[in-house]
Design an enzyme around this catalytic site. Structure first.
Site, PDB file in Angstrom:
ATOM      1  N   ASP A   9    -153.738   2.293  19.278  1.00  8.50           N
ATOM      2  CA  ASP A   9    -152.957   3.000  18.270  1.00  8.50           C
ATOM      3  C   ASP A   9    -153.885   4.037  17.637  1.00  8.50           C
ATOM      4  OD1 ASP A   9    -150.935   3.646  16.405  1.00  8.50           O
ATOM      5  OD2 ASP A   9    -151.657   2.169  14.965  1.00  8.50           O
ATOM      6  N   SER A  10    -153.308   4.895  16.828  1.00  5.03           N
ATOM      7  CA  SER A  10    -154.141   5.833  16.067  1.00  5.03           C
ATOM      8  C   SER A  10    -155.024   5.070  15.083  1.00  5.03           C
ATOM      9  CB  SER A  10    -153.240   6.800  15.298  1.00  5.03           C
ATOM     10  OG  SER A  10    -152.381   6.076  14.436  1.00  5.03           O
ATOM     11  N   GLY A  42    -149.305  11.204  13.343  1.00  2.00           N
ATOM     12  CA  GLY A  42    -147.911  11.571  13.045  1.00  2.00           C
ATOM     13  C   GLY A  42    -147.719  12.868  12.308  1.00  2.00           C
ATOM     14  N   CYS A  72    -148.158   2.563  19.550  1.00  2.00           N
ATOM     15  CA  CYS A  72    -147.941   3.653  18.598  1.00  2.00           C
ATOM     16  C   CYS A  72    -146.678   4.391  19.038  1.00  2.00           C
ATOM     17  CB  CYS A  72    -149.146   4.586  18.651  1.00  2.00           C
ATOM     18  SG  CYS A  72    -148.962   6.075  17.662  1.00  2.00           S
ATOM     19  N   ASN A  73    -145.651   4.347  18.207  1.00  2.00           N
ATOM     20  CA  ASN A  73    -144.382   4.993  18.554  1.00  2.00           C
ATOM     21  C   ASN A  73    -144.565   6.495  18.752  1.00  2.00           C
ATOM     22  OD1 ASN A  73    -142.002   2.855  17.806  1.00  2.00           O
ATOM     23  ND2 ASN A  73    -143.782   2.573  16.492  1.00  2.00           N
ATOM     24  N   THR A  74    -145.448   7.086  17.958  1.00  2.00           N
ATOM     25  CA  THR A  74    -145.673   8.529  18.027  1.00  2.00           C
ATOM     26  C   THR A  74    -146.303   8.903  19.370  1.00  2.00           C
ATOM     27  OG1 THR A  74    -146.140   8.384  15.658  1.00  2.00           O
ATOM     28  CG2 THR A  74    -146.679  10.457  16.748  1.00  2.00           C
ATOM     29  N   CYS A 182    -142.639   2.911  13.219  1.00  2.00           N
ATOM     30  CA  CYS A 182    -144.079   3.223  13.243  1.00  2.00           C
ATOM     31  C   CYS A 182    -144.791   1.893  13.016  1.00  2.00           C
ATOM     32  CB  CYS A 182    -144.420   4.207  12.130  1.00  2.00           C
ATOM     33  SG  CYS A 182    -146.205   4.363  11.829  1.00  2.00           S
ATOM     34  N   THR A 183    -145.781   1.607  13.856  1.00  2.00           N
ATOM     35  CA  THR A 183    -146.385   0.270  13.795  1.00  2.00           C
ATOM     36  C   THR A 183    -147.143   0.017  12.486  1.00  2.00           C
ATOM     37  OG1 THR A 183    -148.211   1.168  15.132  1.00  2.00           O
ATOM     38  CG2 THR A 183    -146.520  -0.096  16.290  1.00  2.00           C
ATOM     39  N   HIS A 184    -147.547   1.099  11.806  1.00  2.00           N
ATOM     40  CA  HIS A 184    -148.215   0.908  10.510  1.00  2.00           C
ATOM     41  C   HIS A 184    -147.269   0.322   9.460  1.00  2.00           C
ATOM     42  CE1 HIS A 184    -151.411   3.499  12.116  1.00  2.00           C
ATOM     43  NE2 HIS A 184    -152.130   3.225  11.047  1.00  2.00           N
TER      44      HIS A 184
HETATM   45  N1  DGL Z   1    -148.791   3.828  14.154  1.00  2.00           N
HETATM   46  C1  DGL Z   1    -148.294   5.023  14.697  1.00  2.00           C
HETATM   47  C2  DGL Z   1    -146.842   4.905  15.155  1.00  2.00           C
HETATM   48  O1  DGL Z   1    -146.389   3.835  15.487  1.00  2.00           O
HETATM   49  C3  DGL Z   1    -148.563   6.344  14.039  1.00  2.00           C
HETATM   50  C4  DGL Z   1    -149.313   6.448  12.759  1.00  2.00           C
HETATM   51  C5  DGL Z   1    -149.986   7.806  12.650  1.00  2.00           C
HETATM   52  O2  DGL Z   1    -151.084   7.912  13.159  1.00  2.00           O
HETATM   53  O3  DGL Z   1    -149.387   8.740  12.087  1.00  2.00           O
HETATM   54  O4  DGL Z   1    -146.139   5.883  15.245  1.00  2.00           O
END
Ligand code: DGL
Length: 270
Positions: A9-10, A42, A72-74, A182-184
């Protein structure tokens, strides 16, 4: 020799998927990669994120990975297709759970929260268009939550006020599902729960993604414990990397452990 499962992930959001993978698929060797030099993804451009993800995939292929999970969805939205064309290992990517949310919302509205880049992304837009026949889906970018998560601010007044402000534009009684895209955002399920009416269910794609990883490895005969890999089921290992650098500092590893503990608590909130 036992090969690795790479999860990246990021930043810390991807620990959500690592946490679930360790529970569902024990006995594996995991490499968790947080791209801390480049977080957040993102709020950046598609081209920039594509370049970052390519770097991570190169790292994973050089570290004997039998599969890679884009946690990471992004990154999935902007880079999964291109990476599948370029690399030969299976690449499984998390996507916002819009389809199941629409299916289960019983005619009520669906709110998808994600990063600005996911929400702008064409691939994501066409996923929404394919399932949103009745025009029930609304999209809300919440880049601030990524910042709060990276700063370890999970229960602060500022975080709660941010979320309250962002959600105040919606008549939440009309909603049946909220998609954590978003996983965060999984670190904040308690705040979402406090702000949403009881009928709004929280949903995300992490479990489905890990089940897909299991199916892919099973089909290839590469699940630990299967006939091909004589792994001890209790022998799960994880190595953490920050943008390619191994994390060895005890205090940092303790911080990661606390993140797992928080996710364990959040996991039961629906
Ligand atoms: N955790 C990431 C996601 O699922 C992106 C967070 C980010 O780096 O902006 O999209």
């Amino acid at each position: 020799m036992m090969r690795n499962i790479g999860i990246f992930d990021s930043g810390i959001g991807g620990i959500t998927l690592l946490h679930q993978a360790m529970a569902l698929l024990p006995g594996e060797n995991y490499i968790f990669y947080a791209d801390t030099d480049h977080v957040p993804y993102g709020t950046k451009s598609r081209e920039t994120v594509l370049g970052y993800v390519d770097e991570v995939l190169r790292f994973m292929t050089n570290h004997d990975c039998k599969a890679v999970v884009i946690a990471c969805n992004t990154a999935t939205a902007v880079a999964a297709e291109a990476m599948r064309e370029k690399y030969r290992i299976p690449i499984i990517g998390i996507e916002p759970a819009v389809k199941p949310a629409v299916g289960e919302s019983k005619g009520k509205r669906v709110l998808v929260v994600a990063t600005p880049l996911t929400i702008r992304d064409e691939r994501f837009r066409s996923l929404v268009a394919r399932v949103d026949y009745a025009h029930l889906v609304d999209l809300l970018p919440l880049p601030g939550l990524v910042e709060f998560a990276e700063d370890g601010e999970f229960e602060s007044d500022a975080e709660f006020a941010y979320l309250q402000r962002e959600l105040s534009a919606y008549d939440l009684e009309q909603y049946g599902e909220l998609v954590l895209g978003c996983t965060h955002f999984n670190y904040f399920k308690d705040s979402f729960r406090r702000l949403l009416p009881p009928q709004v269910r929280l949903i995300d794609g992490s479990e489905g993604t890990i089940r897909q990883l299991a199916r892919v490895l099973e089909a290839r005969g590469e699940l630990a414990g299967s006939a091909r890999e004589a792994a001890n089921k209790n022998d799960t290992s994880v190595r953490y990397f920050y943008s390619g650098r191994a994390v060895t500092d005890a205090r940092e590893l303790e911080r990661i452990e606390r993140l797992h503990q928080r996710l364990e608590k959040m996991q039961h909130i629906r």
